[in-house]
Design a protein around this motif. Structure first.
Motif, PDB file in Angstrom:
ATOM      1  N   ARG A 278       0.516  -1.151   0.036  1.00 27.34           N
ATOM      2  CA  ARG A 278      -0.371  -0.192   0.067  1.00 27.34           C
ATOM      3  C   ARG A 278       0.557   1.393   0.154  1.00 27.34           C
ATOM      4  NH1 ARG A 278       0.943  -1.676   5.098  1.00 27.34           N
ATOM      5  NH2 ARG A 278       0.948  -0.019   6.460  1.00 27.34           N
ATOM      6  N   LYS A 279       2.264   1.337   0.207  1.00 30.03           N
ATOM      7  CA  LYS A 279       2.231   2.378   0.529  1.00 30.03           C
ATOM      8  C   LYS A 279       3.879   2.471  -1.046  1.00 30.03           C
ATOM      9  CE  LYS A 279       3.104   2.540   4.966  1.00 30.03           C
ATOM     10  NZ  LYS A 279       4.537   1.920   6.560  1.00 30.03           N
ATOM     11  N   GLU A 280       3.660   1.734  -1.508  1.00 25.76           N
ATOM     12  CA  GLU A 280       3.935   1.678  -2.776  1.00 25.76           C
ATOM     13  C   GLU A 280       3.400   1.817  -4.454  1.00 25.76           C
ATOM     14  OE1 GLU A 280       7.348   1.280  -3.254  1.00 25.76           O
ATOM     15  OE2 GLU A 280       7.525   1.734  -0.700  1.00 25.76           O
ATOM     16  N   GLU A 281       1.914   1.510  -3.987  1.00 25.97           N
ATOM     17  CA  GLU A 281       1.172   1.853  -4.994  1.00 25.97           C
ATOM     18  C   GLU A 281      -0.027   1.396  -4.762  1.00 25.97           C
ATOM     19  OE1 GLU A 281       2.599  -1.004  -7.836  1.00 25.97           O
ATOM     20  OE2 GLU A 281       0.418  -2.862  -7.824  1.00 25.97           O
ATOM     21  N   VAL A 282      -0.886   2.674  -5.293  1.00 25.62           N
ATOM     22  CA  VAL A 282      -2.083   2.095  -5.412  1.00 25.62           C
ATOM     23  C   VAL A 282      -3.311   1.652  -7.147  1.00 25.62           C
ATOM     24  CG1 VAL A 282      -2.505   2.730  -3.360  1.00 25.62           C
ATOM     25  CG2 VAL A 282      -3.063   3.963  -5.481  1.00 25.62           C
ATOM     26  N   ILE A 283      -4.506   1.760  -6.543  1.00 31.35           N
ATOM     27  CA  ILE A 283      -4.534   0.867  -8.427  1.00 31.35           C
ATOM     28  C   ILE A 283      -6.273   1.723  -7.848  1.00 31.35           C
ATOM     29  CG2 ILE A 283      -6.007  -0.135  -9.974  1.00 31.35           C
ATOM     30  CD1 ILE A 283      -4.607  -2.681  -9.229  1.00 31.35           C
ATOM     31  N   VAL A 284      -6.495   2.814  -8.805  1.00 34.26           N
ATOM     32  CA  VAL A 284      -7.321   3.508  -8.226  1.00 34.26           C
ATOM     33  C   VAL A 284      -8.680   3.365  -9.721  1.00 34.26           C
ATOM     34  CG1 VAL A 284      -8.299   6.714  -9.078  1.00 34.26           C
ATOM     35  CG2 VAL A 284      -6.162   5.736  -8.225  1.00 34.26           C
ATOM     36  N   VAL A 285      -9.883   2.584  -9.182  1.00 35.74           N
ATOM     37  CA  VAL A 285     -10.474   2.301 -10.828  1.00 35.74           C
ATOM     38  C   VAL A 285     -11.998   3.545 -10.289  1.00 35.74           C
ATOM     39  CG1 VAL A 285     -12.526   0.511 -10.025  1.00 35.74           C
ATOM     40  CG2 VAL A 285     -10.056   0.480  -9.085  1.00 35.74           C
ATOM     41  N   CYS A 294       2.235   5.268  -8.105  1.00 40.11           N
ATOM     42  CA  CYS A 294       3.110   4.187  -7.953  1.00 40.11           C
ATOM     43  C   CYS A 294       4.004   5.872  -7.450  1.00 40.11           C
ATOM     44  CB  CYS A 294       3.945   3.112  -8.596  1.00 40.11           C
ATOM     45  SG  CYS A 294       3.349   2.376  -9.460  1.00 40.11           S
ATOM     46  N   ARG A 295       4.705   5.382  -6.251  1.00 40.07           N
ATOM     47  CA  ARG A 295       5.313   6.036  -5.386  1.00 40.07           C
ATOM     48  C   ARG A 295       6.769   6.279  -6.268  1.00 40.07           C
ATOM     49  NH1 ARG A 295      10.171   5.738  -2.729  1.00 40.07           N
ATOM     50  NH2 ARG A 295      10.020   3.324  -2.066  1.00 40.07           N
ATOM     51  N   ASP A 296       7.591   7.283  -6.772  1.00 38.24           N
ATOM     52  CA  ASP A 296       8.886   7.689  -7.658  1.00 38.24           C
ATOM     53  C   ASP A 296       9.495   7.183  -6.749  1.00 38.24           C
ATOM     54  OD1 ASP A 296      10.460   8.342  -8.963  1.00 38.24           O
ATOM     55  OD2 ASP A 296       9.849  10.444  -9.499  1.00 38.24           O
ATOM     56  N   LYS A 297      10.007   5.636  -7.218  1.00 40.08           N
ATOM     57  CA  LYS A 297      11.615   5.306  -6.437  1.00 40.08           C
ATOM     58  C   LYS A 297      12.665   6.057  -6.848  1.00 40.08           C
ATOM     59  CE  LYS A 297       9.084   0.954  -6.159  1.00 40.08           C
ATOM     60  NZ  LYS A 297       9.077  -0.636  -6.599  1.00 40.08           N
ATOM     61  N   THR A 298      12.720   6.804  -7.466  1.00 39.16           N
ATOM     62  CA  THR A 298      13.539   7.287  -8.094  1.00 39.16           C
ATOM     63  C   THR A 298      13.945   8.722  -7.290  1.00 39.16           C
ATOM     64  OG1 THR A 298      13.285   9.272  -9.699  1.00 39.16           O
ATOM     65  CG2 THR A 298      13.701   7.340 -10.303  1.00 39.16           C
ATOM     66  N   GLY A 301      12.047  10.329  -0.585  1.00 41.27           N
ATOM     67  CA  GLY A 301      11.145  10.444   0.962  1.00 41.27           C
ATOM     68  C   GLY A 301      10.050  10.663   0.169  1.00 41.27           C
ATOM     69  N   ALA A 302      10.279   9.880  -1.205  1.00 40.11           N
ATOM     70  CA  ALA A 302       9.188  10.482  -1.962  1.00 40.11           C
ATOM     71  C   ALA A 302       8.128   9.325  -1.067  1.00 40.11           C
ATOM     72  CB  ALA A 302       9.373   9.777  -3.329  1.00 40.11           C
ATOM     73  N   ASP A 303       6.061   9.699  -1.978  1.00 39.97           N
ATOM     74  CA  ASP A 303       5.413   8.604  -1.366  1.00 39.97           C
ATOM     75  C   ASP A 303       4.115   9.010  -2.366  1.00 39.97           C
ATOM     76  OD1 ASP A 303       3.565  11.708  -1.400  1.00 39.97           O
ATOM     77  OD2 ASP A 303       4.966  11.191   1.057  1.00 39.97           O
ATOM     78  N   VAL A 304       3.379   7.583  -2.151  1.00 40.51           N
ATOM     79  CA  VAL A 304       2.619   7.205  -3.464  1.00 40.51           C
ATOM     80  C   VAL A 304       1.709   8.896  -3.408  1.00 40.51           C
ATOM     81  CG1 VAL A 304       1.070   5.868  -2.036  1.00 40.51           C
ATOM     82  CG2 VAL A 304       1.404   5.523  -4.498  1.00 40.51           C
TER      83      VAL A 304
END
Length: 325
Positions: A278-285, A294-298, A301-304
């Motif tokens: 849940r902290k990395e990605e969610v799917i919006v329906v 998705c959280r920007d892993k680059t 401190g970025a968050d989803v």
């Protein structure tokens, strides 16, 4: 705007269950004070826009509700939620120009406090002598920023914080908020990130005092909490833009449950999240599509919640434009 014909009314059986829930719930403490705060907040945001348009207001719900097992509560059932998503999203909505009603569980994560240590009072401050306390230099910047941003939002009338603990408090306050925001029409939004109990012990059947362990194994039948999303969409605030959240531990059923909630309760968006990711990605329906956020892993401190709220704001803007057409 959404139609409000007879077919959109809550089924009679559901209406009776909802009515019974509120009639049997313990009276909400400080209800009059909460109503006054809401009226002042909504009035301010109905008339302060420079271009003559109503300001956008979002109600963000955050944290989990408890289900008391006794009236003089010692034991309770708790819904897991740190409140991080609601707190982070509140910050982003404020930055996007929204005013926010933050309906939060006492003791959970607060806006502007996410960069602070887990125990900020003891870790961020030091005692210089017997009478003086100062911020530890290592935390000075984050403490200063948190205090400044919070005071700016609250004192400026852009952030109203309302706490809850039990399922009874949460639903009663949510109803007050929804009715208060009805006058804002499509400029109002509900971002329902709280973890709300599905089952509860009705107040009238609850024991008064602490349940005694000497009585043997505990055998308790829980009632189902009436689903309030439908009545929120169709009666309390029928023109508001509504986003609900669906959390599951089983990915095989997640999207199906989210799609069902979208259609059954007439949500505009449902955010589907799986517990472990849940902290990395969610799917919006939505009715038209499923969007993976998705959280920007680059970015450190970025968050989803950042891209999620950006998407929500964009869709809310389109909804307002369509409603005004």
């Amino acid at each position: 705007m959404d139609s409000m014909n007879g077919t959109d009314n809550v089924p009679e059986t559901a209406t009776l269950k909802i009515k019974a829930f509120f009639e049997s719930a313990p009276p909400l403490k400080d209800a009059a004070e909460i109503e006054t705060k809401l009226k002042e907040f909504v009035d301010r945001n109905s008339s302060s826009s420079e271009n003559g348009k109503i300001n956008r207001v979002v109600c963000v719900t955050s944290g989990g509700t408890t289900v008391p097992l006794e009236k003089r509560c010692v034991r309770y059932i708790d819904n897991f939620s740190s409140g991080h998503r609601g707190a982070a999203s509140t910050e982003y909505f404020l930055k996007a120009g929204y005013s926010v009603i933050f309906l939060y569980r006492r003791g959970t994560c607060q806006p502007f406090c996410r960069s602070l240590p887990d125990d900020p009072l003891l870790e961020c401050f030091t005692s210089t002598d017997h009478s003086s306390i100062q911020v530890d230099p290592s935390h000075a910047e984050v403490v200063k920023r948190a205090i400044s941003e919070n005071r700016s939002a609250v004192n400026g009338g852009f952030l109203l914080k309302l706490p809850f603990t039990t399922i009874f408090e949460y639903l009663q306050i949510l109803r007050l908020i929804a009715v208060s925001l009805r006058s804002l029409g499509p400029s109002a939004m509900f971002y329902l990130a709280a973890a709300v109990s599905d089952f509860y012990v009705p107040w009238e059947s609850m024991t008064v005092h602490k349940i005694q362990s000497g009585s043997g194994p505990l055998d308790m039948r829980l009632a189902q909490v009436p689903k309030m999303l439908y009545v929120l969409r169709n009666e309390w605030a029928p023109v508001a833009f509504c986003i609900s959240f669906k959390l599951e531990t089983d990915t095989d059923i997640l999207l199906g449950k989210a799609d069902m909630a979208l259609k059954k309760y007439k949500m505009h968006m449902v955010v589907a999240n799986e517990l472990s990711t849940r902290k990395e990605e969610v799917i919006v329906v939505t009715e038209q599509e499923q969007i993976t956020v998705c959280r920007d892993k680059t970015q450190a401190g970025a968050d989803v919640e950042d891209p999620l709220t950006t998407l929500v704001v964009d869709r809310h803007s389109a909804y307002i434009k369509h409603s005004d057409a």
